[in-house]
Write a protein that holds these residues in place. Sequence first.
Motif, PDB file in Angstrom:
ATOM      1  N   THR A  64       0.871  -1.122   0.003  1.00  0.00           N
ATOM      2  CA  THR A  64      -0.002   0.053   0.054  1.00  0.00           C
ATOM      3  C   THR A  64       0.966   1.291  -0.052  1.00  0.00           C
ATOM      4  O   THR A  64       0.199   2.329   0.083  1.00  0.00           O
ATOM      5  CB  THR A  64      -1.022   0.056   1.194  1.00  0.00           C
ATOM      6  OG1 THR A  64      -0.016  -0.280   2.515  1.00  0.00           O
ATOM      7  CG2 THR A  64      -2.114  -1.037   1.080  1.00  0.00           C
TER       8      THR A  64
ATOM      9  N   HIS B  62       3.304   2.146   2.068  1.00  0.00           N
ATOM     10  CA  HIS B  62       3.711   2.589   3.441  1.00  0.00           C
ATOM     11  C   HIS B  62       5.301   2.151   3.671  1.00  0.00           C
ATOM     12  O   HIS B  62       5.783   1.409   2.996  1.00  0.00           O
ATOM     13  CB  HIS B  62       2.905   2.047   4.360  1.00  0.00           C
ATOM     14  CG  HIS B  62       1.570   2.662   4.742  1.00  0.00           C
ATOM     15  ND1 HIS B  62       0.345   2.040   4.090  1.00  0.00           N
ATOM     16  CD2 HIS B  62       1.159   3.508   5.493  1.00  0.00           C
ATOM     17  CE1 HIS B  62      -0.571   2.502   4.296  1.00  0.00           C
ATOM     18  NE2 HIS B  62      -0.247   3.418   5.502  1.00  0.00           N
TER      19      HIS B  62
ATOM     20  N   PHE C 183      -6.953  -2.885   1.738  1.00  0.00           N
ATOM     21  CA  PHE C 183      -5.917  -2.159   1.453  1.00  0.00           C
ATOM     22  C   PHE C 183      -6.214  -0.790   2.118  1.00  0.00           C
ATOM     23  O   PHE C 183      -7.245  -0.106   1.503  1.00  0.00           O
ATOM     24  CB  PHE C 183      -6.027  -2.085  -0.098  1.00  0.00           C
ATOM     25  CG  PHE C 183      -5.275  -3.196  -0.893  1.00  0.00           C
ATOM     26  CD1 PHE C 183      -4.059  -3.345  -1.101  1.00  0.00           C
ATOM     27  CD2 PHE C 183      -6.136  -4.342  -0.970  1.00  0.00           C
ATOM     28  CE1 PHE C 183      -3.354  -4.403  -1.851  1.00  0.00           C
ATOM     29  CE2 PHE C 183      -5.599  -5.661  -1.566  1.00  0.00           C
ATOM     30  CZ  PHE C 183      -4.260  -5.697  -2.039  1.00  0.00           C
ATOM     31  N   GLN C 184      -5.513  -0.414   3.079  1.00  0.00           N
ATOM     32  CA  GLN C 184      -5.545   0.915   3.905  1.00  0.00           C
ATOM     33  C   GLN C 184      -4.421   1.789   3.497  1.00  0.00           C
ATOM     34  O   GLN C 184      -3.260   1.332   3.737  1.00  0.00           O
ATOM     35  CB  GLN C 184      -5.528   0.659   5.278  1.00  0.00           C
ATOM     36  CG  GLN C 184      -5.762   2.136   6.114  1.00  0.00           C
ATOM     37  CD  GLN C 184      -5.318   2.008   7.628  1.00  0.00           C
ATOM     38  OE1 GLN C 184      -4.219   1.765   7.876  1.00  0.00           O
ATOM     39  NE2 GLN C 184      -6.374   2.146   8.437  1.00  0.00           N
ATOM     40  N   PHE C 185      -4.758   2.650   2.475  1.00  0.00           N
ATOM     41  CA  PHE C 185      -3.881   3.437   1.919  1.00  0.00           C
ATOM     42  C   PHE C 185      -3.402   4.635   2.845  1.00  0.00           C
ATOM     43  O   PHE C 185      -4.125   5.000   3.642  1.00  0.00           O
ATOM     44  CB  PHE C 185      -4.388   3.973   0.456  1.00  0.00           C
ATOM     45  CG  PHE C 185      -4.527   3.049  -0.403  1.00  0.00           C
ATOM     46  CD1 PHE C 185      -3.324   2.449  -1.103  1.00  0.00           C
ATOM     47  CD2 PHE C 185      -5.572   2.315  -0.863  1.00  0.00           C
ATOM     48  CE1 PHE C 185      -3.401   1.413  -1.864  1.00  0.00           C
ATOM     49  CE2 PHE C 185      -5.723   1.295  -1.708  1.00  0.00           C
ATOM     50  CZ  PHE C 185      -4.358   0.807  -2.419  1.00  0.00           C
TER      51      PHE C 185
ATOM     52  N   PHE D 130      -1.932   9.470  -0.014  1.00  0.00           N
ATOM     53  CA  PHE D 130      -2.397   8.650  -1.242  1.00  0.00           C
ATOM     54  C   PHE D 130      -3.669   9.606  -1.539  1.00  0.00           C
ATOM     55  O   PHE D 130      -4.680   9.099  -1.147  1.00  0.00           O
ATOM     56  CB  PHE D 130      -2.843   7.204  -0.829  1.00  0.00           C
ATOM     57  CG  PHE D 130      -3.023   6.514  -2.140  1.00  0.00           C
ATOM     58  CD1 PHE D 130      -1.944   5.887  -3.013  1.00  0.00           C
ATOM     59  CD2 PHE D 130      -4.349   6.310  -2.401  1.00  0.00           C
ATOM     60  CE1 PHE D 130      -2.466   5.257  -3.850  1.00  0.00           C
ATOM     61  CE2 PHE D 130      -4.629   5.426  -3.720  1.00  0.00           C
ATOM     62  CZ  PHE D 130      -3.690   4.645  -4.237  1.00  0.00           C
TER      63      PHE D 130
ATOM     64  N   ALA E   3      -2.609   7.548  -8.491  1.00  0.00           N
ATOM     65  CA  ALA E   3      -3.364   6.608  -7.541  1.00  0.00           C
ATOM     66  C   ALA E   3      -4.290   5.710  -8.259  1.00  0.00           C
ATOM     67  O   ALA E   3      -4.104   4.708  -7.859  1.00  0.00           O
ATOM     68  CB  ALA E   3      -4.023   7.609  -6.605  1.00  0.00           C
TER      69      ALA E   3
ATOM     70  N   CYS F 159      -3.382  -2.928  -8.290  1.00  0.00           N
ATOM     71  CA  CYS F 159      -3.846  -3.788  -7.190  1.00  0.00           C
ATOM     72  C   CYS F 159      -4.850  -4.587  -7.792  1.00  0.00           C
ATOM     73  O   CYS F 159      -5.059  -5.872  -7.275  1.00  0.00           O
ATOM     74  CB  CYS F 159      -4.379  -2.901  -6.194  1.00  0.00           C
ATOM     75  SG  CYS F 159      -2.942  -2.112  -5.003  1.00  0.00           S
TER      76      CYS F 159
ATOM     77  N   VAL G 137     -11.192  -1.116   0.366  1.00  0.00           N
ATOM     78  CA  VAL G 137     -10.235  -0.280   0.303  1.00  0.00           C
ATOM     79  C   VAL G 137     -10.736   1.032   1.269  1.00  0.00           C
ATOM     80  O   VAL G 137     -11.776   1.442   1.126  1.00  0.00           O
ATOM     81  CB  VAL G 137     -10.184   0.273  -1.195  1.00  0.00           C
ATOM     82  CG1 VAL G 137      -9.489   1.714  -1.287  1.00  0.00           C
ATOM     83  CG2 VAL G 137      -9.652  -0.565  -2.115  1.00  0.00           C
TER      84      VAL G 137
ATOM     85  N   PHE H 109      -9.279   4.656   2.441  1.00  0.00           N
ATOM     86  CA  PHE H 109      -8.829   5.923   1.875  1.00  0.00           C
ATOM     87  C   PHE H 109      -8.447   6.782   3.276  1.00  0.00           C
ATOM     88  O   PHE H 109      -9.639   6.978   4.054  1.00  0.00           O
ATOM     89  CB  PHE H 109      -9.230   6.942   0.833  1.00  0.00           C
ATOM     90  CG  PHE H 109      -9.224   6.321  -0.561  1.00  0.00           C
ATOM     91  CD1 PHE H 109      -8.342   5.768  -1.133  1.00  0.00           C
ATOM     92  CD2 PHE H 109     -10.700   5.987  -1.076  1.00  0.00           C
ATOM     93  CE1 PHE H 109      -8.382   5.254  -2.506  1.00  0.00           C
ATOM     94  CE2 PHE H 109     -10.547   5.352  -2.314  1.00  0.00           C
ATOM     95  CZ  PHE H 109      -9.682   5.041  -3.016  1.00  0.00           C
TER      96      PHE H 109
END
Length: 321
Positions: A80, A82, A128-130, A134, A140, A147, A158, A160
């Motif tokens: 993601t 990070h 998926f924790q962006f 992001f 993006a 993904c 997801v 955001f």
Amino acid sequence: MGQIRVGTCSWTDRALVGSGWYPPGRRDAEGRLRHYAERFPVVEVDASYYALPGERNSRLWAERTPDGFVFDVKAFSLLTGHPTRQAVMPDGLPAEHRDPAVLDAVWARFAAGIEPLREAGRLGSVLFQFPPWFRPGQRAEAFLRECAERTADWPVAVEFRHPSWWEPGRAEATVALLAGHGMAAVAVDMTQTLASSVPPVTPVTSPRLSVVRFHGRSTAWGTGSKEDRFRYAYDEDELAEWLPRVRGLAERTEQVHILFNNCCGDAAVRDAETMARLLERDGPALRLPRARSAPDAPPTPGRRPTPARSSSSSSSRRAAG
């Protein structure tokens, strides 16, 4: 009406283990999971964000939980964008998410690690924790497209963390983007007093799944320590605010996962218990699965009374295991 599952973001927090919620005799790795799965039908695997999940652990998790129990697995940090510690990278690979060869190898390891859950029908979603940086834009969108290609057969959710994704005038495009990839949008509850606060919107972008994550409403979210950010216990009225929203999600999706991320002491499990009770009281048409005993589980001891709640509950740091 879709099925509503209520649980927490991790069952292995050190503060939870030390809170007394797990009874004597159920505090080892196997006992904790069995005890949790007798009370809730879903849990988020938080440890997979900090280190790649292993096939052995996934197989054991499936064996130690009853039929119908599911795991929402948080994507590994590198996937993601990070920062990722070099120490947790496999085979000495550099912690560089822009390197295609590294990404291919990490994706392969992550997929293999969760495959036993998929095979057992226990994979609820991959989250998926962006990161907060992001933002909407071509870069993006390209990242999300990649993904989606790599997770074509997975249930994906997801989250955001930059509020611009859900601002008026942008939210409709965000819904279309996620829906086009078959990804479920994650709704969040958090403090609304910060410039970085994500609004509590509840878009539906997948007919299969919606996810709501309760982060707590600590005003230290943007500046405090990890413990400060998650130190919060909801009162009943705050949870009741979400009942119409959850019902609305359940009317449009097959499943709704409600997960409490305020992992300080036993706040998350107590709030999850309260939310499940409120949902049951809200209407008989709601479908909440009953937790069942895991296979070969020892008898369940009596539950202790729920203690009084306070927003100053004990601090917690996540522990993998």
